[in-house]
Design a protein around this motif. Structure first.
Motif, PDB file in Angstrom:
ATOM      1  N   ALA A   1     -11.548 -11.270 -26.600  1.00 22.32           N
ATOM      2  CA  ALA A   1     -10.819 -12.349 -26.289  1.00 22.32           C
ATOM      3  C   ALA A   1     -11.610 -13.814 -25.924  1.00 22.32           C
TER       4      ALA A   1
ATOM      5  N   ASP B   1       0.192 -11.123 -25.749  1.00 25.81           N
ATOM      6  CA  ASP B   1       0.827 -12.369 -26.058  1.00 25.81           C
ATOM      7  C   ASP B   1      -0.071 -13.624 -25.938  1.00 25.81           C
ATOM      8  N   ALA B   2      -1.045 -13.715 -25.438  1.00 29.31           N
ATOM      9  CA  ALA B   2      -1.936 -14.775 -25.272  1.00 29.31           C
ATOM     10  C   ALA B   2      -2.522 -14.914 -26.844  1.00 29.31           C
ATOM     11  N   ALA B   3      -2.990 -13.625 -27.303  1.00 27.47           N
ATOM     12  CA  ALA B   3      -3.595 -13.572 -28.978  1.00 27.47           C
ATOM     13  C   ALA B   3      -2.608 -13.958 -29.918  1.00 27.47           C
ATOM     14  N   ARG B   4      -1.173 -13.566 -29.538  1.00 31.35           N
ATOM     15  CA  ARG B   4      -0.251 -14.037 -30.647  1.00 31.35           C
ATOM     16  C   ARG B   4      -0.161 -15.468 -30.564  1.00 31.35           C
ATOM     17  N   THR B   5      -0.164 -16.115 -29.161  1.00 34.97           N
ATOM     18  CA  THR B   5       0.119 -17.502 -29.142  1.00 34.97           C
ATOM     19  C   THR B   5      -1.047 -18.398 -29.642  1.00 34.97           C
ATOM     20  N   ARG B   6      -2.169 -17.727 -29.864  1.00 38.02           N
ATOM     21  CA  ARG B   6      -3.344 -18.513 -30.344  1.00 38.02           C
ATOM     22  C   ARG B   6      -3.207 -18.528 -32.009  1.00 38.02           C
TER      23      ARG B   6
ATOM     24  N   SER C   1     -12.084 -15.499 -29.313  1.00 37.68           N
ATOM     25  CA  SER C   1     -11.014 -16.044 -30.038  1.00 37.68           C
ATOM     26  C   SER C   1     -10.251 -17.037 -28.820  1.00 37.68           C
TER      27      SER C   1
ATOM     28  N   THR D   1      -9.118 -16.407 -26.048  1.00 42.33           N
ATOM     29  CA  THR D   1      -8.216 -16.122 -25.359  1.00 42.33           C
ATOM     30  C   THR D   1      -8.454 -16.034 -23.947  1.00 42.33           C
TER      31      THR D   1
ATOM     32  N   ASP E   1      -6.431 -16.661 -37.476  1.00 44.85           N
ATOM     33  CA  ASP E   1      -7.472 -16.372 -36.604  1.00 44.85           C
ATOM     34  C   ASP E   1      -7.850 -15.171 -36.473  1.00 44.85           C
TER      35      ASP E   1
ATOM     36  N   ALA F   1      -8.612 -13.127 -33.034  1.00 45.89           N
ATOM     37  CA  ALA F   1      -7.367 -12.969 -32.305  1.00 45.89           C
ATOM     38  C   ALA F   1      -6.804 -11.643 -32.907  1.00 45.89           C
TER      39      ALA F   1
ATOM     40  N   LEU G   1      -2.618 -10.234 -22.522  1.00 47.53           N
ATOM     41  CA  LEU G   1      -3.618 -10.513 -23.350  1.00 47.53           C
ATOM     42  C   LEU G   1      -3.046 -10.621 -24.977  1.00 47.53           C
TER      43      LEU G   1
END
Length: 316
Positions: free
Chosen positions: A278, A239-244, A281, A283, A250, A253, A237
């Motif tokens: 999540a 990693d997905a937030a950092r990608t966002r 954001s 995610t 954001d 995020a 989760l």
């Protein structure tokens, strides 16, 4: 033989007065007992003494613990006399754990609905004749407590490797009365009657392990594997937030990353905040990620509440 009243339930089914009273008016128990009486003749006590019921739950399926659990059961000395897949819905969750859920927190009940219904389960009728104790009592002790911290080497949940209070791989009927009741929750009348008749048939001594392992292969082929460790889910989760956040501000995020950090630092157990942030954001959070977060972080009990029947660490 008629279905027994509270004072007439035989001691070989349960020695707990409270359970005798509750089960005497429990529709599941009564119907299953009636089915066994119809075909059992003088061998009712033998069936109840020699057999145990084991449910391998969806967490055992996705973590690929089905095969190890079956091998553990066989090595312990049980034989597999029947195996089937079962699907449990939210009504089945409440029926199966009816006498403990009154003391369960809302988080625990919600998490049970989410993970017990996630895929098919594997249901086994096991036999262990020739022991002083009923097979169900032997299995209930041998599987180990729900809390992995309390499990000891040699117990199923320790040796196969459970994850938390709810993601503990298996459920077992505690004693003979529960064996009958839970067969009624999980199987219809036709299935129960056939199972009782076949098991009590003098010629029906075949070991069904090959059928059980074939069902393992089918369940695993139909169900993707999942990592059920909390740290892995939190990292996914994060990693997905950092990608966002790449290339744009954001705030949700960033708040999500902060909430994850507080959990990692043991400063928070607010799994609902992680899911909410999540969602806000954008995610994505998968069903099993929600399950992992909830079951690792929730408080399972309502403070001060007492289960209708003694807590035997088999609640969902």
């Amino acid at each position: 033989m008629a279905t027994p009243g509270a004072q007439e339930i035989p001691a070989f089914l349960t020695t707990l007065p409270r359970k005798r009273s509750l089960y005497a008016v429990d529709t599941y128990f009564r119907e299953s007992f009636e089915d066994l009486v119809a075909v059992g003749g003088g061998r009712i006590e033998e069936f109840c003494h020699d057999h145990a019921l084991l449910l391998l739950k969806p967490d055992a399926v996705v973590s690929r613990r089905l095969g190890p659990a079956l091998r553990w059961v066989l090595a312990y000395g049980f034989s597999i006399v029947w195996a089937a897949t079962v699907t449990i819905d939210r009504h089945g969750v409440r029926a199966l754990w009816q006498y403990g859920l009154n003391a369960a927190s809302r988080d625990r009940r919600d998490a049970a609905d989410l993970y017990v219904t996630a895929c098919e389960c594997l249901l086994l009728l096991l036999a262990l004749p020739g022991r002083p104790q009923p097979a169900s009592l032997v299995l209930s002790a041998a599987k180990g407590p729900a809390d992995p911290v309390r499990c000891r080497p040699g117990q199923l949940r320790h040796d196969v490797g459970s994850f938390n209070y709810q993601l503990n791989l298996v459920h077992a009927a505690d004693e003979p009365a529960d064996l009958l009741r839970e067969l009624a929750v999980l199987c219809n009348h036709e299935t129960r009657a056939t199972l009782y008749r076949r098991t009590l048939d003098a010629s029906a001594g075949a070991d069904r392990r090959s059928e059980a392992f074939a069902l393992v292969d089918r369940l695993e082929a139909a169900t993707p594997a999942v990592d059920l460790e909390l740290d892995r889910t939190l990292e996914e989760l994060a990693d997905a937030a950092r990608t966002r956040m790449q290339g744009r501000p954001d705030a949700p995020a960033r708040e999500l990353l902060s909430a994850i950090a507080r959990i990692r630092d043991r400063c928070s157990r607010d799994w609902r905040a992680v899911v909410r942030l999540a969602d806000s954001s954008g995610t994505p959070v998968s069903r099993w990620q929600r399950i992992v977060l909830a079951t690792h972080l929730l408080d399972p009990y309502v403070p001060g509440a007492t289960s209708l029947l003694p807590d035997t660490s088999t609640a969902p």
